[in-house]
Each structure stands twice: as structure tokens, then as C-alpha cells.
Design a protein around this motif. Structure first.
Motif, mmCIF file in Angstrom:
data_model
loop_
_atom_site.group_PDB
_atom_site.id
_atom_site.type_symbol
_atom_site.label_atom_id
_atom_site.label_comp_id
_atom_site.label_asym_id
_atom_site.label_seq_id
_atom_site.Cartn_x
_atom_site.Cartn_y
_atom_site.Cartn_z
ATOM 1 N N LEU A 91 -0.534 2.091 2.841
ATOM 2 C CA LEU A 91 0.282 1.450 2.133
ATOM 3 C C LEU A 91 0.323 -0.168 3.151
ATOM 4 O O LEU A 91 0.845 -0.663 2.660
ATOM 5 C CB LEU A 91 2.104 2.110 2.311
ATOM 6 N N ALA A 92 -0.097 0.477 4.490
ATOM 7 C CA ALA A 92 0.418 -0.146 5.979
ATOM 8 C C ALA A 92 -0.959 -1.894 5.156
ATOM 9 O O ALA A 92 -0.579 -2.685 5.458
ATOM 10 C CB ALA A 92 -0.315 0.285 6.380
ATOM 11 N N HIS A 93 -2.344 -1.238 5.205
ATOM 12 C CA HIS A 93 -3.295 -2.512 4.348
ATOM 13 C C HIS A 93 -2.939 -2.713 3.072
ATOM 14 O O HIS A 93 -2.808 -4.224 3.689
ATOM 15 C CB HIS A 93 -4.357 -1.206 3.928
ATOM 16 N N ILE A 94 -1.858 -2.834 2.424
ATOM 17 C CA ILE A 94 -1.589 -3.388 1.038
ATOM 18 C C ILE A 94 -0.299 -4.236 1.824
ATOM 19 O O ILE A 94 -0.882 -5.605 1.772
ATOM 20 C CB ILE A 94 -1.025 -2.320 0.245
ATOM 21 N N ILE A 323 -8.556 -1.628 1.413
ATOM 22 C CA ILE A 323 -7.748 -0.378 1.358
ATOM 23 C C ILE A 323 -8.672 0.523 0.936
ATOM 24 O O ILE A 323 -8.336 1.715 0.985
ATOM 25 C CB ILE A 323 -6.760 -0.956 0.057
ATOM 26 N N THR A 324 -9.650 0.011 0.442
ATOM 27 C CA THR A 324 -10.659 1.403 -0.899
ATOM 28 C C THR A 324 -11.272 2.172 -0.194
ATOM 29 O O THR A 324 -11.782 3.002 -0.139
ATOM 30 C CB THR A 324 -11.328 0.249 -1.956
ATOM 31 N N ASP A 325 -12.047 1.198 1.110
ATOM 32 C CA ASP A 325 -12.933 1.648 1.789
ATOM 33 C C ASP A 325 -11.865 2.811 2.849
ATOM 34 O O ASP A 325 -12.357 3.764 2.855
ATOM 35 C CB ASP A 325 -13.157 1.150 3.529
ATOM 36 N N SER A 348 -2.017 0.946 -8.484
ATOM 37 C CA SER A 348 -3.014 2.030 -8.496
ATOM 38 C C SER A 348 -4.365 0.939 -8.943
ATOM 39 O O SER A 348 -5.269 0.894 -8.806
ATOM 40 C CB SER A 348 -3.323 3.478 -10.032
ATOM 41 N N PRO A 349 -4.423 -0.218 -9.516
ATOM 42 C CA PRO A 349 -5.382 -1.056 -9.864
ATOM 43 C C PRO A 349 -6.254 -1.978 -8.574
ATOM 44 O O PRO A 349 -7.141 -2.141 -8.809
ATOM 45 C CB PRO A 349 -4.503 -2.465 -10.403
#
Length: 372
Positions: A91-94, A323-325, A348-349
Motif C-alpha cells: 500500500l505504501a508503494h501504491i 508494486i508488482t516486484d 487488484s488490476p
């Protein structure tokens, strides 16, 4: 011993993020706003005239807030900006991504659409920066608005979004000093950039913030303090919430982020897919033909249901893949827990959208990574 030098400016969005981090970590530094040495040594070393830049005691340079914060994190930050909990970290990365994709638009709108009402403040700021003719620099900045999706059609939606964001943050900071407890994360630092340098300092948006969301303005102050600065929270511990806890007040905030990240990110992925198929960029090659150029084109998209054109910056894909990493390192049960939370708020997308290529940072610029 030679101090760290921060080349930045008080009104610079990303300088605010870096400055806050240096203060929170107790890193001694001195700040400079340009000057002859910046032009003669720093710009040639990093390849473009951009701030913030950190000069380390050994004379080397680090540019971009991600690289700057990660440099000090690797060195052993006393108050790490990376939460240990997987949900908190994702969430921090988002929030870091949203600050760039979403709030840059808000920040630039309120600064330049209201330039006449803020003329004396802005002229003083840009004159003090010493970066050339302030009127010319300000005119150039103002010219970026259409590429950011700031038009007469989108302005009502942008301003409604700012009010909604303030209300959501106000509700959260009524109970918690920072996003994930009593310690600032990457998400806090990311949001601070636009919410301090533009929206928390420029007279028009700052007045709105102070009147409507005083706890948000207090968070802006807190983020600029060297200590935790949480006396109004009593004995609230100056740490992240235990057990990877996520306050319920963050759920509507992250739904708000989802509403504003999509469909823009989806449209930009489609554009990058077409670009990569046509250009076939080599791994390691710069993402643009000139270091100062940040966009590879534009895309027709929408912001809160209003049609808009928006420039496509490969840099946002660099943030997105963080985020995905991170998600990709999680074991199955933990990943499922994170996905369930993100699915509940419409994010989630971010985990599933297929991006055609990686974007990396080398030599102070973005370069194309491997094809995916």
C-alpha cells in the motif's frame, strides 16, 4: 566531515519529499537552489537539469527521490520508510504511484490555473530559485497543463477530487499520525511531495487545506519535523502498526485512489504496448531521445468520467513495477491476503495488468528493461 548537499527548492514537489526524509532520518545536509556549480558540475554529471539531486560526501551524485531514499535505506536508515508488513509495504508503494499519476495533476492545476491569484507568492519563489528568468520558467511550467489533463472540462472534477481527498485524509489523521501508524512510510513521503510543495504552500490550495482539513495540514507540518511530532496522539507508539495492520480509514482512501488511477493506467498500458511493438526498443536504451524529455507520447483517457489527454511517462511504469516486484516476492498465503484487500478497494488490476516491458533506472535516467 563534508555534509550531504541537497540541490532543490522550497517550491519543488520532489524536493519536499527528499527534504522530509533527510530530516526524519537525522541526516545532516545543506540545501542549495541551483547556482554556478549546479550548472557546471551537477547537470553534466547527471545528464539533465533536474531537481532534486543529492551530492554525497564522496562527491558522487544521486538523482530521483526513489534512488535517493533507497540509497540511504541501503545504508541503514534509523527510521525505515519500508514497512516490514507486506500489506503495508504494498500500500505504501501504491500511494507513491498515486502521488505521481494522480496528484501531480492536482498540484499543477492549483499552482498554475490560479497563477494570477498567487502571482506574488509564485514570482518570489521562482525568483529565489535562481533558475533563469522567473517569468519564462513560470510560463513554461504553465504550458504543461494540457498534457497533464488539466483543461476547462476536467478542472471541476480535479477540484472535487481534491476536496474528497482532503476529507478522506482528514478522517484518517483524526486517529493516526501517518498512513500506517506512528512512523512515516514511502507512501507518506510520496504523498507529501504534492501535498506540501504545491497544495500545502501555494496560497489558494493551502487555504482550502487549512480551512477544510486542518489535520491534513498538521500532517504536512509533522512530515517536515525532524522527530515523530505526534504529541496530540498521546501515547501512540512511534512505530508502524503491529501485525501488518491496516486502519479501516484507509479503505475509502484507497478506493479513491483506484477511481483515479483507472482507467488512465489501462489506457497508458495500451499505448506503451503499441509503442513497444512499433519501436522495438533495445534493452538498456534511454526511454526518450533526450534526457530532459519525460514523455513518449500522449493518450486519450478519462479522469473521473471526463475525457482528457494525458502524457505517457515511462517513469510511472518504473513505479508500478515496484508494486508488482514486491508482490512477486510474497509466499502464496500472504499474496492471497494482499490480493483480497486490494480487490476489496478496486486496486487488484495493478497486480494483473500485463505491461509489455520493464523500465529501469541507470545513469540517472530511465531506460528500457526486458520485454515481458
Amino acid at each position: 566531515m563534508k555534509q550531504v548537499i541537497l540541490y532543490g527548492a522550497p517550491h519543488s514537489l520532489y524536493s519536499g519529499k527528499t527534504r522530509s526524509y533527510l530530516r526524519k532520518q537525522g541526516i545532516a545536509y545543506v540545501e542549495r537552489t541551483g547556482g554556478a556549480r549546479f550548472s557546471s558540475e551537477v547537470v553534466p554529471a547527471i545528464g539533465r537539469g533536474i531537481i532534486p539531486v543529492i551530492e554525497l560526501p564522496d562527491g558522487s551524485f544521486v538523482q530521483d527521490t526513489i534512488d535517493i531514499l533507497d540509497h540511504f535505506e541501503r545504508a541503514g536508515a534509523p527510521v525505515s520508510a519500508y514497512p516490514a508488513g507486506p500489506r503495508q509495504r504494498i500500500l505504501a508503494h501504491i500511494a507513491e504511484l498515486y502521488a505521481v499519476v494522480g496528484l501531480t495533476r492536482h498540484a499543477m492545476h492549483y499552482r498554475w490555473s490560479y497563477a494570477d491569484e498567487q502571482d506574488q507568492f509564485l514570482t518570489d519563489a521562482f525568483s529565489a530559485a535562481g533558475s533563469g528568468d522567473p517569468a519564462a520558467v513560470m510560463a513554461r511550467m504553465r504550458s504543461y497543463l494540457p498534457m497533464l489533463g488539466v483543461t476547462p472540462a476536467t478542472i471541476p472534477a480535479i477540484e472535487a477530487s481534491y476536496i474528497a481527498l482532503l476529507d478522506l485524509l482528514q478522517a484518517h489523521f483524526a486517529s493516526h499520525p501517518y498512513l500506517f501508524g506512528g512512523q512515516p512510510s514511502l507512501g507518506d513521503y510520496g504523498l507529501l511531495g504534492p501535498l506540501f510543495a504545491h497544495l500545502g504552500r501555494d496560497p489558494v490550495p493551502a487555504d482550502i487545506m487549512k480551512r477544510r482539513a486542518p489535520k491534513v495540514f498538521r500532517w504536512v507540518e509533522r512530515m517536515n519535523a525532524a522527530d515523530a511530532d505526534i504529541p496530540e496522539y498521546g501515547d501512540y507508539p512511534a512505530t508502524y502498526l503491529p501485525d501488518d495492520g491496516i486502519p479501516t480509514t484507509l479503505e475509502p482512501l484507497y478506493r479513491h485512489m483506484a477511481d483515479e488511477l483507472f482507467p488512465e493506467l489501462t489506457d497508458k498500458v495500451d499505448m506503451v504496448r503499441r509503442f513497444v511493438a512499433q519501436a522495438e526498443p533495445e534493452t538498456g536504451s534511454p526511454v526518450t531521445d533526450k534526457p530532459h524529455r519525460r514523455v513518449i507520447g500522449s493518450v486519450q483517457t478519462s479522469f473521473r468520467g471526463v475525457g482528457a489527454e494525458s502524457g505517457v511517462q515511462p517513469y510511472i511504469f518504473y513505479l508500478w513495477q515496484r508494486i508488482t516486484d514486491t508482490f512477486g516476492t510474497l509466499e502464496a498465503n500472504t499474496a492471497a491476503c494482499v490480493r483480497e484487500w486490494l480487490n476489496g478497494v478496486g486496486l487488484s488490476p495493478l497486480l494483473d495488468a500485463h505491461r509489455p516491458i520493464r523500465v529501469e533506472r541507470r545513469g540517472h535516467i530511465e531506460v528500457w528493461g526486458e520485454r515481458l
